[in-house]
Design a protein around this motif. Structure first.
Motif, PDB file in Angstrom:
ATOM      1  N   ARG A   5     -15.820  10.814 -32.995  1.00 23.09           N
ATOM      2  CA  ARG A   5     -16.016   9.533 -33.667  1.00 23.09           C
ATOM      3  C   ARG A   5     -16.000   8.389 -32.655  1.00 23.09           C
ATOM      4  N   LEU A   6     -15.113   8.460 -31.678  1.00 17.36           N
ATOM      5  CA  LEU A   6     -15.042   7.412 -30.656  1.00 17.36           C
ATOM      6  C   LEU A   6     -16.332   7.327 -29.854  1.00 17.36           C
ATOM      7  N   PHE A   7     -16.851   8.480 -29.441  1.00 17.90           N
ATOM      8  CA  PHE A   7     -18.113   8.484 -28.704  1.00 17.90           C
ATOM      9  C   PHE A   7     -19.251   7.939 -29.560  1.00 17.90           C
ATOM     10  N   GLU A  23     -18.970  -1.060 -42.157  1.00 20.19           N
ATOM     11  CA  GLU A  23     -20.139  -0.199 -41.943  1.00 20.19           C
ATOM     12  C   GLU A  23     -19.751   1.081 -41.216  1.00 20.19           C
ATOM     13  N   LEU A  24     -18.914   0.940 -40.198  1.00 23.47           N
ATOM     14  CA  LEU A  24     -18.463   2.118 -39.457  1.00 23.47           C
ATOM     15  C   LEU A  24     -17.607   3.021 -40.334  1.00 23.47           C
ATOM     16  N   ALA A  25     -16.736   2.419 -41.132  1.00 26.85           N
ATOM     17  CA  ALA A  25     -15.870   3.203 -42.013  1.00 26.85           C
ATOM     18  C   ALA A  25     -16.701   4.006 -43.014  1.00 26.85           C
ATOM     19  N   ASP A  40      -8.968  -0.042 -31.005  1.00 31.46           N
ATOM     20  CA  ASP A  40      -7.826  -0.227 -30.101  1.00 31.46           C
ATOM     21  C   ASP A  40      -7.803   0.847 -29.020  1.00 31.46           C
ATOM     22  N   VAL A  41      -8.065   2.088 -29.395  1.00 30.75           N
ATOM     23  CA  VAL A  41      -8.093   3.193 -28.433  1.00 30.75           C
ATOM     24  C   VAL A  41      -9.195   2.972 -27.400  1.00 30.75           C
ATOM     25  N   LEU A  42     -10.377   2.561 -27.860  1.00 29.99           N
ATOM     26  CA  LEU A  42     -11.483   2.300 -26.944  1.00 29.99           C
ATOM     27  C   LEU A  42     -11.144   1.173 -25.979  1.00 29.99           C
ATOM     28  N   SER A  43     -10.512   0.143 -26.499  1.00 33.71           N
ATOM     29  CA  SER A  43     -10.130  -1.000 -25.671  1.00 33.71           C
ATOM     30  C   SER A  43      -9.106  -0.588 -24.621  1.00 33.71           C
ATOM     31  N   GLU A  44      -8.123   0.207 -25.009  1.00 33.62           N
ATOM     32  CA  GLU A  44      -7.104   0.680 -24.067  1.00 33.62           C
ATOM     33  C   GLU A  44      -7.709   1.597 -23.004  1.00 33.62           C
TER      34      GLU A  44
END
Length: 64
Positions: A5-7, A23-25, A40-44
């Motif tokens: 999902r992150l990718f 939209e993503l949800a 948040d994970v992507l930002s970190e």
């Protein structure tokens, strides 16, 4: 699975430039809160993702 999902979120942001959490949800069939956690994970991880509120706002990746 979260990593997939992150990718996919990154690929969508690179393609569309700006997209809303709703939209993503809907796309991934998860809650909006889960999308916020993913951002948040992507930002970190060092990906320059930012969110803007209001009309015309959404989630984007910085151009540079």
């Amino acid at each position: 699975m979260q990593i997939n999902r992150l990718f996919e979120i990154v690929y969508i942001l690179l393609d569309k430039k700006t997209v809303t959490a709703k939209e993503l949800a809907e796309r991934f069939e998860v809650s909006v809160r889960t999308i916020y956690r993913d951002i948040d994970v992507l930002s970190e991880a060092g990906i320059p993702v930012y969110m803007s509120k209001g009309k015309g706002g959404g989630i984007s990746i910085l151009d540079n």
